[in-house]
Design a protein around this motif. Sequence first.
Motif, short mmCIF file in Angstrom:
data_model
loop_
_atom_site.label_atom_id
_atom_site.label_comp_id
_atom_site.label_asym_id
_atom_site.label_seq_id
_atom_site.Cartn_x
_atom_site.Cartn_y
_atom_site.Cartn_z
N ALA A 290 5.35 3.17 -1.62
CA ALA A 290 6.10 2.19 -0.83
C ALA A 290 5.60 0.78 -1.10
O ALA A 290 6.39 -0.18 -1.19
CB ALA A 290 5.97 2.52 0.66
N ASN A 291 4.30 0.63 -1.26
CA ASN A 291 3.73 -0.69 -1.55
C ASN A 291 4.22 -1.21 -2.90
O ASN A 291 4.60 -2.38 -3.04
CB ASN A 291 2.21 -0.60 -1.54
CG ASN A 291 1.57 -1.57 -0.57
OD1 ASN A 291 2.25 -2.20 0.22
ND2 ASN A 291 0.26 -1.72 -0.64
N GLN A 426 5.46 2.90 5.66
CA GLN A 426 4.02 2.83 5.47
C GLN A 426 3.29 2.90 6.80
O GLN A 426 2.29 3.60 6.95
CB GLN A 426 3.64 1.53 4.74
CG GLN A 426 4.01 1.51 3.28
CD GLN A 426 3.62 0.19 2.65
OE1 GLN A 426 4.26 -0.83 2.88
NE2 GLN A 426 2.57 0.18 1.87
N VAL A 427 3.79 2.16 7.78
CA VAL A 427 3.17 2.17 9.10
C VAL A 427 3.23 3.57 9.71
O VAL A 427 2.25 4.05 10.30
CB VAL A 427 3.85 1.14 10.02
CG1 VAL A 427 3.36 1.28 11.46
CG2 VAL A 427 3.60 -0.28 9.52
N GLY A 698 -8.33 5.12 6.02
CA GLY A 698 -8.69 3.74 5.77
C GLY A 698 -7.85 3.12 4.67
O GLY A 698 -7.38 1.97 4.78
N VAL A 699 -7.65 3.87 3.59
CA VAL A 699 -6.79 3.38 2.49
C VAL A 699 -5.37 3.18 3.00
O VAL A 699 -4.71 2.19 2.68
CB VAL A 699 -6.83 4.38 1.32
CG1 VAL A 699 -5.80 3.99 0.26
CG2 VAL A 699 -8.22 4.41 0.69
N ALA A 700 -4.88 4.14 3.80
CA ALA A 700 -3.52 4.03 4.34
C ALA A 700 -3.39 2.79 5.21
O ALA A 700 -2.39 2.05 5.14
CB ALA A 700 -3.18 5.28 5.15
N LEU A 701 -4.38 2.54 6.06
CA LEU A 701 -4.34 1.37 6.93
C LEU A 701 -4.37 0.08 6.11
O LEU A 701 -3.63 -0.88 6.41
CB LEU A 701 -5.52 1.41 7.90
CG LEU A 701 -5.59 0.27 8.93
CD1 LEU A 701 -4.36 0.27 9.81
CD2 LEU A 701 -6.86 0.40 9.77
N GLY A 707 1.03 -4.31 2.98
CA GLY A 707 2.49 -4.28 2.87
C GLY A 707 3.15 -5.13 3.94
O GLY A 707 4.10 -5.87 3.67
N THR A 708 2.66 -5.02 5.17
CA THR A 708 3.22 -5.82 6.26
C THR A 708 3.00 -7.31 5.99
O THR A 708 3.92 -8.14 6.16
CB THR A 708 2.56 -5.44 7.59
OG1 THR A 708 2.74 -4.04 7.81
CG2 THR A 708 3.17 -6.22 8.74
#
Length: 815
Positions: A290-291, A426-427, A698-701, A707-708
Amino acid sequence: MRHLRQALRRLAKSPGFTAIAVFTLAVGIAANAAIFSVVHAVLLAPLPYPEAERLVDINHSAPGLDLVDIRQSEALHLYYREHAEAFEGFALYNDGAVALTGVDLPEQLRGARVTPSAFELLGVSAARGRVFAEAEGEPGGDAVVILGDGLWRRTFGADPGILGRRIHIDGTAREVIGVMPPAFDFPEAEVELWLPIVLDPNEVELGSFGTAGLAKLKPGGSVEAANADLARLMAGLPEAFAGERSVDALRKAQLTAQVRPLRDAVVGDIENVLWILLATVGFVLLIACANVANLFLARAEGRQREIAVRTALGATRGELVRGVLAESMTLAVLAGVVGLGLSAAAVRLLVRFGPPGLPRLHEVTLGPEVVAFTATVALVAGLLFGIAPALRTRFRELSGVLKDGGRSATAGRGRHRTRRLLVSAQVALALVLLVGAVLMARSYQRLVEVDAGFDSENALAFQISLPSADYPDDASAARFHERLLERLEALPGIESAAVGSSLPLSGTGAGSGHSLEGRPNDESTLPVVFRVERITPGYVGAMGLRLLQGRDLEPADAEGRKGSVLVSRALAEHYWPGESPLGKRLMPSRNDDRIEDPWYYVVGVVDDVRSETLTEPPPETVYYPVLAKVENDWVVGRAGVVVRGDGDLSALVPAMRSAVWDLDPDLPVANPMPVEDMVRRARARPAFTLTLLLVAAGVALLLGSVGTYGVVSYLVAQRTSELGIRVALGARVVDVVGLVMTEGLRILAAGVAVGFVGALVATRWLEAVLFEVDPLDPFTFAAVPFALAAVTLLACFAPAWRAARVDPARSLRSD
């Protein structure tokens, strides 16, 4: 090829974009490849034996005794071997510590005892020499041993003349008849030598369960048919073993045979954990895709005029789409190559730092299957992040670009919507991962808070194994322990020392049936089964157990064989609720009829101790003195020694070894370690799972926040003119910040709503690995969205503040 060459040129012209996209994807691909390599080796790859699908494990349960995991007895093995119809063959095996002596330094090794039929069932032969002959598993057979390849090379220097040499195992001289291939690791990777199980049909006992059962199904056979076959044999036990004193007890206990694939027995309970980890890193890859898709959309905005010109010159939509996909697939291939290199390092770390007891960990490699999986993941990722920009290519939008001199608000709306959706996704994915990670962290916190039942500080333990040939009975073993403890307690810094038949959290130990005074004790009732520990006086203090009532065992209890025992709190509260257990009497079911008074008196109660794992309830336990009233086949040969004192006890390990070797120079001292390390090792597997989940979350956050930030920053840049006009007309800083933050809130709200529902569903899969934590824990489901919202809004604040400080004159001039 033309599209590929063009894609390579475009990527080369944008090295910053290419590097960020490749690295972002490579991290996700590497994580998936590394975890899949473990999943493949442990769960998917067949066991390394010919016709492994026909190999099964035979276990038993006894619902009448609340026992769900009982191993095999030698008498049952012979009974199955003679009468079963669904099997091609049977074998027995067990593993444990053995002492190798007569070498430069005595060693305690992990050894296995197997019936000679085991090698035939597994379909393996020795790399040098031979495996056991049937006669070597019968009474009077030669004393022989087979070495593992690692032991042969490490201890014997790969001596080609090893065959025929005699070495001492547990005090018995044995002839080396073979060396197994390097890859052979049955039943566990730690096993380094094999001894034959000697079966005497005249001496085996039906109720003596202590060995594992291995069998091979007939060609075309099934586990279901095998279970039905053994159920038929279990129904015939009373007739086949008429007169055997334990047959009635086993019938009342509802003894049931359980056949399962050997692969399931090897894997154990790790399967759920590995699938959860694979799903976790899959989420990380989706977030990375997504990023990168957002990066592609942003890049496409900057290339609108180029694409419009190409369209005007006759390029079809198909050619434009193929060009975008060629670029995304090229990036995916580059990321796959980088990811494969990163995964190779990650696999080395997993193998090196994986938790003790993780099955088949040594088989984890980047084999062809893992490379194929990585390539597939990379190509799918390329499609995932490339398809959105490709589908956003529209002729009518691009025609407006030329008319407007490079701007098209209409074209931007669709792309803005896609970018918002991608960041919301992503969120949502980050929320699911964070909920899982926090649940696992709370579970681990509960595990850390578990009371193991002993004081682990200022204590050190090691193991010794007294050869039965040199120490054949309780008295000789007890004399050795007494002299050893005297020497250990004389060392500076050691306050107390003691010996126990097993150490807490070691996963070893045994149970035995007992009768209690005042309860029915005849052939119509089943004995109650307690865990049995043999300890020297002072063990309670040295091990740091808590004495709740009465007194500790004393030297007089052992020397006079008075029949004194300690019991655990769970046992006392279960069988003597509301009254003092002191003075109560119990008796082992297998007792010597020649003893005038077979009863043992409870003289003390100690707190419950976690004997197997920190997650399993403490067993009801009886602590006998090393010299009990009746020997009862409980010779304390393999035992744990614990010392307690001040300072760094690890520095005294050489002196402890010397104390042992002064008494017996051929006795190995194994696994000396602080007791605190034993507790940490018991937490190793959940800590391993928690670490990986936290890294993934952590990577996801991080990716979700980036991205945001990127989307809000881009939207601010697109609305510079509008914001400049608002400021020129008197809009306050707080108004502009609020306007931009509202955009971030919309993205956040959509992501949190979807992620919350996803977490409600996904966390159900975590239930099997959580400890004393509800998968729908209210605190977690309240705290995680709040924390995620805070981080996301923080990512929005920087572009919002920048927007509020825009210079109206400059923004209007640029427009």
